[in-house]
Design an enzyme around this catalytic site. Structure first.
Site, PDB file in Angstrom:
ATOM      1  N   LYS A   1      13.992  28.524 -22.745  1.00  0.00           N
ATOM      2  CA  LYS A   1      12.490  28.994 -23.101  1.00  0.00           C
ATOM      3  C   LYS A   1      12.088  30.024 -22.057  1.00  0.00           C
ATOM      4  O   LYS A   1      11.927  29.562 -20.824  1.00  0.00           O
ATOM      5  CB  LYS A   1      11.472  27.692 -22.916  1.00  0.00           C
ATOM      6  CG  LYS A   1      10.044  27.968 -23.236  1.00  0.00           C
ATOM      7  CD  LYS A   1       9.216  26.696 -23.083  1.00  0.00           C
ATOM      8  CE  LYS A   1       7.738  27.142 -22.819  1.00  0.00           C
ATOM      9  NZ  LYS A   1       6.715  25.950 -23.008  1.00  0.00           N
TER      10      LYS A   1
ATOM     11  N   ASP B   1       7.168  19.709 -19.480  1.00  0.00           N
ATOM     12  CA  ASP B   1       7.826  20.708 -18.960  1.00  0.00           C
ATOM     13  C   ASP B   1       7.863  20.397 -17.456  1.00  0.00           C
ATOM     14  O   ASP B   1       6.481  20.756 -17.019  1.00  0.00           O
ATOM     15  CB  ASP B   1       7.272  22.076 -19.357  1.00  0.00           C
ATOM     16  CG  ASP B   1       7.528  22.342 -20.799  1.00  0.00           C
ATOM     17  OD1 ASP B   1       7.655  21.449 -21.584  1.00  0.00           O
ATOM     18  OD2 ASP B   1       7.254  23.587 -21.142  1.00  0.00           O
TER      19      ASP B   1
ATOM     20  N   LYS C   1      13.746  26.305 -18.670  1.00  0.00           N
ATOM     21  CA  LYS C   1      12.670  27.360 -18.808  1.00  0.00           C
ATOM     22  C   LYS C   1      12.547  28.233 -17.699  1.00  0.00           C
ATOM     23  O   LYS C   1      12.691  27.720 -16.580  1.00  0.00           O
ATOM     24  CB  LYS C   1      11.440  26.405 -19.095  1.00  0.00           C
ATOM     25  CG  LYS C   1      10.217  27.181 -19.147  1.00  0.00           C
ATOM     26  CD  LYS C   1       8.867  26.290 -19.505  1.00  0.00           C
ATOM     27  CE  LYS C   1       7.715  26.962 -19.222  1.00  0.00           C
ATOM     28  NZ  LYS C   1       6.458  26.037 -19.568  1.00  0.00           N
TER      29      LYS C   1
END
Length: 259
Positions: A201, A102, A167
């Site tokens: 996400k 990430d 995300k």
């Protein structure tokens, strides 16, 4: 099974159970691995700092859950605009054995009208991840971008540069995941026609089964009710797990973190 328990069961299987605290220790990461395996089922992944990956891999294997994926973070949490550093951190995370990375998008650069550095950073990290069959999630930090146009632009740039997921947040700023930002981001995925290959996400601030259910309903509405699975949707959370387990009738150990 009520709608809420069904949503809780679904959310549990989509969780990236997270600890990203400065005071993380081997003991805390080991406990996180144990929590990821619950009576109600396993979480999709854990998310930890890179240095803990070898330990987590060992613990997950020893407890019989090697399928729980290990995610980590790079260029975190500030989203600086140095591509070489972000790439080096991503390569190091891969070397540690991450299944997923990430990376924080250089959102301040975008706010200053520099779109290129974000594209180049994500693209460089994607090349490194693709070579190792590692999933790349890009954190755009919606709570700092604030404006819908910037959230949309960061999502588009990340997707065009090869992101496997977009995300919302690091969990380290005052405003993290919101339904409003989630709607913008999933609509970008839908409108670009990349729902097969790009996931979403929400992270930070999703703490109850009721809140998780709202995100799942939104995803079903925008992307269709067959889209949500662990390849296309994750929750980045820690304290959510205890609430989900309570909802499902399992008194679980609760995380002390407030991610």
């Amino acid at each position: 099974m009520t709608d809420l328990t069904a949503a809780a069961q679904r959310a549990l299987s989509l969780m990236d159970l997270t600890t990203l605290n400065d005071n993380d220790t081997d003991e805390k990461v080991t406990a996180l691995c144990h929590q990821a395996k619950s009576l109600a089922g396993n979480t999709a992944a854990i998310c930890i700092y890179p240095r803990f990956i070898p330990l987590a891999r060992k613990v997950l294997r020893e407890q019989g859950t090697p399928e729980i994926r290990i995610a980590t973070v790079t260029n975190f949490p500030h989203g600086h605009d140095d591509i070489d550093i972000a790439l080096a951190e991503t390569q190091a995370a891969i070397a540690y054995g991450a299944d997923e990375v990430d990376v924080v998008f250089p959102y301040r650069a975008l706010m200053a009208s520099n779109e290129q550095v974000g594209f180049e950073m994500v693209k460089a990290c994607k090349v490194a991840c693709a070579e190792a069959d590692v999933l790349l999630k890009v954190i755009i930090e919606t709570g700092e971008l604030k404006e819908a146009s910037l959230i949309r632009k960061a999502s588009e740039i990340s997707i065009n540069a090869g992101a496997d997921f977009i995300k919302t947040s690091t969990g380290k700023v005052p405003v993290n995941a919101t339904l409003a930002s989630a709607e913008i981001m999933m609509k970008v995925i839908h409108e670009m026609g990349v729902g097969e290959t790009v996931g979403f996400k929400p992270a930070g601030g999703v703490r109850t089964a009721e809140e998780a259910a709202q995100y799942l309903a939104l995803a079903d509405h925008i992307m269709g009710d067959k889209w949500v699975d662990a390849r296309h949707f994750r929750f980045g959370a820690s304290s959510l797990l205890g609430n989900l387990l309570n909802t499902l009738g399992h008194q679980g150990q609760k995380q002390s973190s407030h991610y």
